[in-house]
Design an enzyme around this catalytic site. Structure first.
Site, short mmCIF file in Angstrom:
data_model
loop_
_atom_site.label_atom_id
_atom_site.label_comp_id
_atom_site.label_asym_id
_atom_site.label_seq_id
_atom_site.Cartn_x
_atom_site.Cartn_y
_atom_site.Cartn_z
N GLY A 9 1.10 -1.23 0.33
CA GLY A 9 -0.18 0.04 -0.03
C GLY A 9 0.54 1.38 0.19
O GLY A 9 0.62 2.14 0.48
N GLY A 12 0.19 5.09 -1.70
CA GLY A 12 -1.10 5.51 -0.29
C GLY A 12 -0.09 6.66 0.42
O GLY A 12 0.59 7.45 0.29
N GLN A 13 -1.28 7.32 1.14
CA GLN A 13 -1.02 8.36 2.33
C GLN A 13 -0.12 8.34 3.26
O GLN A 13 1.00 9.05 3.20
CB GLN A 13 -1.83 9.30 3.02
CG GLN A 13 -1.80 11.21 3.47
CD GLN A 13 -2.99 10.85 4.16
OE1 GLN A 13 -3.86 10.34 5.09
NE2 GLN A 13 -2.97 11.94 4.93
N ASP A 35 2.19 -2.36 -4.13
CA ASP A 35 0.41 -1.33 -4.39
C ASP A 35 -0.10 -1.86 -5.72
O ASP A 35 0.56 -2.20 -6.80
CB ASP A 35 0.47 -0.10 -4.23
CG ASP A 35 0.09 0.27 -3.64
OD1 ASP A 35 -0.29 1.24 -2.58
OD2 ASP A 35 -1.21 0.73 -4.19
N ILE A 36 -0.88 -1.90 -4.80
CA ILE A 36 -1.87 -2.46 -6.93
C ILE A 36 -1.93 -1.32 -8.08
O ILE A 36 -1.96 -1.78 -9.12
CB ILE A 36 -3.63 -2.66 -6.45
CG1 ILE A 36 -3.95 -3.59 -6.97
CG2 ILE A 36 -3.91 -1.92 -5.49
CD1 ILE A 36 -5.61 -3.79 -6.70
N ARG A 37 -1.83 0.20 -7.36
CA ARG A 37 -1.46 0.84 -8.56
C ARG A 37 0.27 1.56 -8.52
O ARG A 37 0.29 2.30 -7.47
CB ARG A 37 -2.33 2.03 -8.42
CG ARG A 37 -2.44 2.80 -6.46
CD ARG A 37 -3.39 3.24 -6.66
NE ARG A 37 -3.82 4.69 -5.39
CZ ARG A 37 -3.54 5.33 -4.74
NH1 ARG A 37 -3.37 6.43 -5.60
NH2 ARG A 37 -3.21 5.53 -3.52
N ILE A 54 -2.94 -7.20 -2.96
CA ILE A 54 -2.89 -8.13 -1.52
C ILE A 54 -3.97 -9.29 -1.27
O ILE A 54 -3.40 -9.92 -0.45
CB ILE A 54 -2.82 -7.21 -0.26
CG1 ILE A 54 -2.76 -7.81 0.89
CG2 ILE A 54 -3.97 -6.48 -0.24
CD1 ILE A 54 -1.47 -8.31 1.09
N TYR A 143 -15.70 -0.36 8.46
CA TYR A 143 -14.13 0.17 8.53
C TYR A 143 -13.77 0.02 10.16
O TYR A 143 -12.53 -0.89 9.82
CB TYR A 143 -13.84 1.38 8.26
CG TYR A 143 -12.43 1.92 8.32
CD1 TYR A 143 -11.29 1.46 7.23
CD2 TYR A 143 -12.14 3.09 8.77
CE1 TYR A 143 -9.82 2.54 7.52
CE2 TYR A 143 -10.78 3.23 9.11
CZ TYR A 143 -10.03 3.46 8.69
OH TYR A 143 -8.57 3.74 8.56
N LYS A 147 -11.16 -2.87 11.93
CA LYS A 147 -9.99 -2.01 12.84
C LYS A 147 -10.32 -3.49 14.14
O LYS A 147 -9.23 -3.71 14.86
CB LYS A 147 -9.70 -0.82 12.73
CG LYS A 147 -9.81 -0.32 11.46
CD LYS A 147 -8.07 -0.53 11.21
CE LYS A 147 -7.33 0.25 9.72
NZ LYS A 147 -7.06 -0.35 9.29
P1 NAD Z 1 -5.08 4.93 1.62
O1 NAD Z 1 -6.24 5.10 0.72
O2 NAD Z 1 -4.06 6.55 1.64
O3 NAD Z 1 -3.68 4.00 1.34
C1 NAD Z 1 -3.72 2.95 0.99
C2 NAD Z 1 -2.95 2.40 -0.66
O4 NAD Z 1 -3.10 1.22 -0.63
C3 NAD Z 1 -3.82 2.76 -1.93
O5 NAD Z 1 -2.44 3.17 -2.64
C4 NAD Z 1 -4.26 1.60 -2.06
O6 NAD Z 1 -3.87 1.90 -4.05
C5 NAD Z 1 -3.82 0.78 -1.79
N1 NAD Z 1 -4.03 -0.80 -2.31
C6 NAD Z 1 -5.84 -0.28 -2.00
N2 NAD Z 1 -5.93 -2.27 -2.34
C7 NAD Z 1 -5.05 -2.74 -2.48
C8 NAD Z 1 -4.67 -4.41 -2.65
N3 NAD Z 1 -5.70 -4.82 -3.41
N4 NAD Z 1 -3.14 -4.35 -2.86
C9 NAD Z 1 -2.27 -3.10 -2.73
N5 NAD Z 1 -2.55 -2.30 -2.84
C10 NAD Z 1 -3.41 -2.02 -2.59
O7 NAD Z 1 -4.82 4.94 3.22
P2 NAD Z 1 -4.01 5.41 3.88
O8 NAD Z 1 -4.19 6.67 4.60
O9 NAD Z 1 -1.62 5.41 3.76
O10 NAD Z 1 -3.88 4.48 5.23
C11 NAD Z 1 -2.66 3.31 5.06
C12 NAD Z 1 -2.91 1.96 6.59
O11 NAD Z 1 -3.42 3.25 7.72
C13 NAD Z 1 -4.65 1.65 6.25
O12 NAD Z 1 -4.73 0.15 6.92
C14 NAD Z 1 -5.90 2.81 7.10
O13 NAD Z 1 -6.71 2.01 7.42
C15 NAD Z 1 -4.37 2.95 8.59
N6 NAD Z 1 -5.18 4.61 9.20
C16 NAD Z 1 -5.25 6.06 7.97
C17 NAD Z 1 -5.03 6.77 8.67
C18 NAD Z 1 -4.99 8.18 7.95
O14 NAD Z 1 -5.70 9.10 8.28
N7 NAD Z 1 -4.60 8.27 6.74
C19 NAD Z 1 -5.46 6.77 9.76
C20 NAD Z 1 -5.45 5.69 11.02
C21 NAD Z 1 -5.62 4.10 10.34
C1 AKB Z 2 -10.62 8.12 7.99
O1 AKB Z 2 -11.01 9.32 7.95
O2 AKB Z 2 -11.08 6.97 7.58
C2 AKB Z 2 -9.16 7.57 8.57
C3 AKB Z 2 -8.83 6.89 10.05
C4 AKB Z 2 -9.36 7.77 11.13
O3 AKB Z 2 -8.85 5.80 10.24
N1 AKB Z 2 -8.70 8.83 8.67
#
Ligand code: NAD
Ligand code: AKB
Length: 319
Positions: A9, A12-13, A35-37, A54, A143, A147
């Site tokens: 992943g 992603g962010q 990543d998938i993308r 994944i 979601y 978790k």
């Molecule tokens: P994101 O959506 O920005 O990134 C997720 C990445 O996963 C993307 O690049 C997407 O292309 C990739 N993905 C989706 N499906 C896939 C697959 N089948 N195989 C491989 N890759 C795949 O999410 P993020 O913000 O980077 O969050 C990452 C993790 O942190 C997640 O588990 C999220 O729940 C957790 N999280 C994030 C936040 C936040 O505020 N960003 C807060 C709490 C928890």
């Molecule tokens: C969302 O808003 O889904 C995420 C998180 C808090 O898990 N940023």
């Protein structure tokens, strides 16, 4: 043995920023992004990248063996808002990805896992202020349910099979290097972009909706500090509370106005309001502080200043 790390992943962010930091620490060749993308950015150009879905367990195992991976950071998931709109994929992706990676460790192929949980693990019956580490958890989003189930699986695999899995309940994360990926807290990133490019922002959450948030440099540091902590200091194997900064849309708008005095905010809540209303407004992270020495660096003022400075540069605007 030197560490070989797989980030799943990575486009992603969080992944975008984590790859950069881990490559700085462990060397570009030792941190494999996947990543998938694919992305055409720094992550792709500075080290190995594999296109990986994944859900394809066989390909995952092939990649683990090919690079002799020792640690996995599993970041692939559907976030709260997106999962609510695709319940089946949200459940399947968030759960299967986790069990695929836990099984790698159970089978002795990798030594350590990072898997993030979220404040979404809490629900409407949870005490909303200063939410303790151990409390009522009845999440009412798909979601949040993934978790909570994920946390239970992590702890189970640790107790039953000795899997070294570590986790943080991230608050909403705010950064300038990448776009947010479909969460309820995304407004707190979008507001900066719109303030700079348009001078106004329409918030999809009401003005007084307080949520726990965190600036990305703190989140990346927390992640790495937890992963680097000696085994015996990591006493919680479900997931650690992480507090961050709690603020409302109105409060962040007022902070932005210190930099852009004419900035205007309006409010037009959508389905994400209900999700936000089910989450805590502030978190107690005493356990993380006691166990592995966690300490927050950025408050709202410091974060806003840094976001504004970096985004102004990105948009080539003089503040
Ligand atoms: P994101 O959506 O920005 O990134 C997720 C990445 O996963 C993307 O690049 C997407 O292309 C990739 N993905 C989706 N499906 C896939 C697959 N089948 N195989 C491989 N890759 C795949 O999410 P993020 O913000 O980077 O969050 C990452 C993790 O942190 C997640 O588990 C999220 O729940 C957790 N999280 C994030 C936040 C936040 O505020 N960003 C807060 C709490 C928890
Ligand atoms: C969302 O808003 O889904 C995420 C998180 C808090 O898990 N940023």
């Amino acid at each position: 043995m030197s560490e070989r790390i797989l980030i799943i992943g990575s486009s992603g962010q969080i992944g975008t920023e984590l790859v950069i930091e881990l490559r700085r620490m462990y060397g570009d060749e030792n941190v494999i992004a996947s990543d998938i993308r694919p992305l055409s950015n720094h992550v792709m150009q500075t080290g190995p990248f594999e296109t990986l879905d994944i859900l394809d367990e066989q390909l995952l195992r092939k990649i683990i063996k090919k690079y002799k991976i020792t640690q996995v950071y599993l970041l692939a998931a559907l976030l709260s808002a997106t999962a609510e709109q695709n319940i089946e994929l949200g459940w399947r992706l968030n759960m299967r990805s986790h069990s695929h990676v836990l099984d790698l460790a159970k089978d002795g192929l990798i030594n350590k896992i990072f898997w993030p949980s979220s404040i979404a693990v809490f629900g409407p019956t949870t005490p909303m202020e200063n939410t303790p580490q151990y409390t009522i958890m009845e999440p009412n989003t798909v979601y949040g349910i993934t978790k909570q189930a994920g946390e239970r699986w992590s702890e189970y695999y640790y107790n039953k099979f000795g899997v070294d899995v570590r986790s943080l309940r991230y608050p909403g994360l705010i950064g300038w290097k990448s776009e947010p990926g479909g969460g309820t807290t995304d407004y707190a990133v979008n507001i900066f972009h719109k303030a700079i490019t348009e001078g106004k922002y329409e918030s999809f959450l009401l003005e007084d909706t307080a949520l726990p948030m965190m600036y990305m440099p703190d989140a990346i540091r927390a992640t790495i500090e937890l992963m680097e902590a000696p085994q015996e200091k990591v006493k919680i194997r479900s997931s650690y509370n992480l507090a961050g900064i709690s603020f409302t849309p109105k409060q962040i708008a007022n902070e932005i106005k210190k930099h852009i005095p004419n900035f205007e905010i309006s409010y037009n809540p959508d389905f994400r309001q209900k999700i936000a209303d089910s989450w805590p407004s502030s978190i107690n992270d005493l356990q993380a502080k006691m166990d592995w020495g966690w300490n927050l660096e950025y408050n709202l003022e410091k974060m806003t200043k840094d976001m504004m400075m970096n985004l102004m540069k990105k948009y080539k605007i003089n503040e």
